[in-house]
Design an enzyme around this catalytic site. Structure first.
Site, PDB file in Angstrom:
ATOM      1  N   HIS A  16       0.875  -1.199   0.000  1.00 36.01           N
ATOM      2  CA  HIS A  16       0.000   0.000   0.000  1.00 36.01           C
ATOM      3  C   HIS A  16       0.899   1.232   0.000  1.00 36.01           C
ATOM      4  CE1 HIS A  16      -3.677   2.339   1.608  1.00 36.01           C
ATOM      5  NE2 HIS A  16      -2.730   3.222   1.339  1.00 36.01           N
ATOM      6  N   HIS A  18       1.559   5.389  -1.699  1.00 31.41           N
ATOM      7  CA  HIS A  18       1.178   6.563  -2.495  1.00 31.41           C
ATOM      8  C   HIS A  18       2.432   7.138  -3.146  1.00 31.41           C
ATOM      9  CE1 HIS A  18      -2.873   6.778  -0.729  1.00 31.41           C
ATOM     10  NE2 HIS A  18      -2.269   6.273   0.323  1.00 31.41           N
ATOM     11  N   LEU A  19       2.471   7.094  -4.457  1.00 35.17           N
ATOM     12  CA  LEU A  19       3.646   7.614  -5.166  1.00 35.17           C
ATOM     13  C   LEU A  19       3.400   8.994  -5.751  1.00 35.17           C
ATOM     14  CD1 LEU A  19       5.083   4.512  -7.069  1.00 35.17           C
ATOM     15  CD2 LEU A  19       6.150   5.780  -5.199  1.00 35.17           C
ATOM     16  N   LYS A 102      -9.429  -0.516  -5.672  1.00 32.18           N
ATOM     17  CA  LYS A 102      -9.439   0.163  -4.375  1.00 32.18           C
ATOM     18  C   LYS A 102     -10.792   0.791  -4.085  1.00 32.18           C
ATOM     19  CE  LYS A 102      -7.873   2.468  -0.789  1.00 32.18           C
ATOM     20  NZ  LYS A 102      -6.700   2.537   0.039  1.00 32.18           N
ATOM     21  N   HIS A 139     -10.363   0.976   1.999  1.00 36.22           N
ATOM     22  CA  HIS A 139     -10.144   2.002   3.026  1.00 36.22           C
ATOM     23  C   HIS A 139     -11.347   1.908   3.950  1.00 36.22           C
ATOM     24  CE1 HIS A 139      -8.573   5.971   4.524  1.00 36.22           C
ATOM     25  NE2 HIS A 139      -9.763   5.883   5.101  1.00 36.22           N
ATOM     26  N   HIS A 177      -4.424  -0.662   5.995  1.00 39.19           N
ATOM     27  CA  HIS A 177      -3.983   0.103   7.170  1.00 39.19           C
ATOM     28  C   HIS A 177      -4.913  -0.108   8.358  1.00 39.19           C
ATOM     29  CE1 HIS A 177      -6.733   2.744   5.089  1.00 39.19           C
ATOM     30  NE2 HIS A 177      -5.832   3.280   4.315  1.00 39.19           N
ATOM     31  N   ASP A 250       1.663   2.644   3.544  1.00 32.37           N
ATOM     32  CA  ASP A 250       0.809   3.828   3.403  1.00 32.37           C
ATOM     33  C   ASP A 250       1.655   5.097   3.420  1.00 32.37           C
ATOM     34  OD1 ASP A 250      -1.471   5.263   2.920  1.00 32.37           O
ATOM     35  OD2 ASP A 250      -2.213   5.199   4.974  1.00 32.37           O
ATOM     36  N   ALA A 266      -3.901  14.794   5.786  1.00 31.14           N
ATOM     37  CA  ALA A 266      -3.538  13.504   6.372  1.00 31.14           C
ATOM     38  C   ALA A 266      -2.520  12.788   5.510  1.00 31.14           C
ATOM     39  CB  ALA A 266      -4.790  12.649   6.515  1.00 31.14           C
TER      40      ALA A 266
HETATM   41  C1  NCD Z   1      -3.461   9.184   2.153  1.00 30.78           C
HETATM   42  C2  NCD Z   1      -3.011  10.228   1.132  1.00 30.78           C
HETATM   43  O1  NCD Z   1      -2.451  11.241   1.536  1.00 30.78           O
HETATM   44  O2  NCD Z   1      -3.186  10.001  -0.072  1.00 30.78           O
HETATM   45  N1  NCD Z   1      -3.440   9.750   3.459  1.00 30.78           N
HETATM   46  C3  NCD Z   1      -3.327   9.079   4.614  1.00 30.78           C
HETATM   47  O3  NCD Z   1      -3.423   9.694   5.665  1.00 30.78           O
HETATM   48  N2  NCD Z   1      -3.115   7.793   4.640  1.00 30.78           N
HETATM   49  C4  NCD Z   1      -4.798   8.693   1.777  1.00 30.78           C
HETATM   50  C5  NCD Z   1      -5.160   7.419   2.453  1.00 30.78           C
HETATM   51  O4  NCD Z   1      -4.605   6.357   2.158  1.00 30.78           O
HETATM   52  O5  NCD Z   1      -6.057   7.458   3.293  1.00 30.78           O
HETATM   53 ZN    ZN Z   2      -3.120   5.176   1.787  1.00 32.26          ZN
END
Ligand code: NCD
Ligand code: ZN
Length: 349
Positions: A16, A18-19, A102, A139, A177, A250, A266
């Site tokens: 998991h 985020h790139l 997702k 999620h 997560h 994450d 976040a």
């Molecule tokens: C993630 C994001 O910033 O893309 N933020 C996070 O707090 N984990 C989004 C997500 O996976 O909920």
């Molecule tokens: Zn995430």
């Protein structure tokens, strides 16, 4: 007993991640590619990655951003919406391009405005996914004004996930997560086909860490860290080596300007230190032997992939680091997760 100061494990994957895109993608990708062979790449760009064609184009951008000396395999996902086309999902999976779909409840987190409002509307897509064995990544938070943010995961599990699993018993589900013991219990109560990812930071932080003695925006992520009892349940699940739990960092970078604001967003950027943090956590719990299962073996097994053939060496030294506290992204900075303890483990490069 002699202290263990090194550990060789099959190269980990991140289930998991985020790139992002553009300049941010270029800046953060090497930190993941340095340690991880593969990663499940989140589709919450703006606009989100909703079709196989968009996933293909995003994959090309990721590969173009990869420094030429590095190898890394992005595993692409589709962002489920009320209008996702089951035929497109099937074609993407068949072509080997799409590894999972997702589910973001609309409004749950960063760039989730396009998410699913009513799960009934996507039943056709879920049926197709169950049929072809494509995992649904969830999620797991309800978005309702009358549900307290600390209860959102538990309420989602009761009101959405249990019924979903009953309705689609053969659908592969990943509760992403996991932050609560209810989440751990949901995964453990399944007779197969359900897994949970756990982040390094949720193994380390409880909500006090975020709020006591001052509000720490770099510890704010979604789902938000919960009470200590929940963190302990996550530690137990991860360090048990149980094949239903595996690493999803994450890692979610945001510029410091966006985090340190009156309405900070976040996300925790942990890619540079994720493995070092895990080694610390597993050592602390006397479970270094289970680290390989959590970081390198359980994930591929769930996704019906082979584990990576090459290995990484984790080493512990007497002094911490060095780790970068921040990285540069254009003119902005992105703060790296600080676990709040002396981080003496590192990945030998
Ligand atoms: C993630 C994001 O910033 O893309 N933020 C996070 O707090 N984990 C989004 C997500 O996976 O909920
Ligand atoms: Zn995430």
């Amino acid at each position: 007993m002699n202290e263990r100061t090194s550990l060789r494990i099959a190269r980990p994957d991140d289930w998991h991640l985020h790139l992002r895109d553009g300049e941010m993608l270029k800046a953060v990708l090497p930190y993941t590619a340095r340690h991880f062979a593969r990663a499940i790449v989140m589709p919450n760009l703006s606009p989100p990655v909703t079709t196989t064609a968009m996933a293909y184009a995003y994959r090309e951008r990721i590969l173009a951003a990869l420094p030429s000396a590095m190898t890394f395999t992005p595993l692409m996902t589709l962002y489920l919406t009320d209008t996702t086309d089951a035929g497109d999902v099937r074609a993407g999976a068949k072509a080997g391009l799409i590894s999972a779909v997702k589910l973001y409840p609309a409004g749950a987190t960063t760039n989730s405005a396009h998410g699913v409002r009513d799960i009934e509307r996507v039943h056709g897509v879920l049926e197709t996914m169950a049929e072809i064995g494509l995992p649904l990544l969830v999620h797991g938070e309800v978005v309702a004004d009358d549900v307290d943010i600390f209860d959102r995961e538990a309420v989602f599990i009761d009101t959405v996930l249990f019924p979903l699993r009953e309705r689609f018993p053969s659908l592969k589900i990943v509760l992403e997560h996991v932050t609560t013991y209810q989440g751990v219990d949901f995964v453990m109560a399944a007779d197969g086909g359900t897994a949970g990812t756990i982040t390094p930071h949720h193994l380390i932080l409880n909500r006090n860490a975020m709020l006591v003695g001052g509000m720490r925006p770099h510890y704010f992520c979604l789902p938000v860290a919960k009470r200590e009892a929940h963190r302990l349940a996550l530690r137990k699940a991860a360090t048990s080596g149980d094949e239903r739990f595996f690493l999803g960092t994450d890692s979610a970078p945001h510029g410091d300007g966006a985090k340190q604001s009156a309405c900070g967003c976040a996300g925790i950027f942990n890619a540079p230190v994720a493995l070092a943090c895990l080694a610390h956590v597993f050592e602390e719990d006397g479970a270094l032997d289970a680290l390989e299962r959590f970081a390198s073996l359980n994930g591929p097994k769930f996704y019906a992939l082979e584990p990576n053939r090459d290995t990484v060496m984790l080493e512990k030294s007497a002094a911490p680091g060095p780790f970068e506290a921040q990285i540069d992204v254009g003119t902005d900075k992105v703060t790296v997760f600080d676990p709040g303890f002396r981080l003496c483990w590192r990945v030998r490069s």
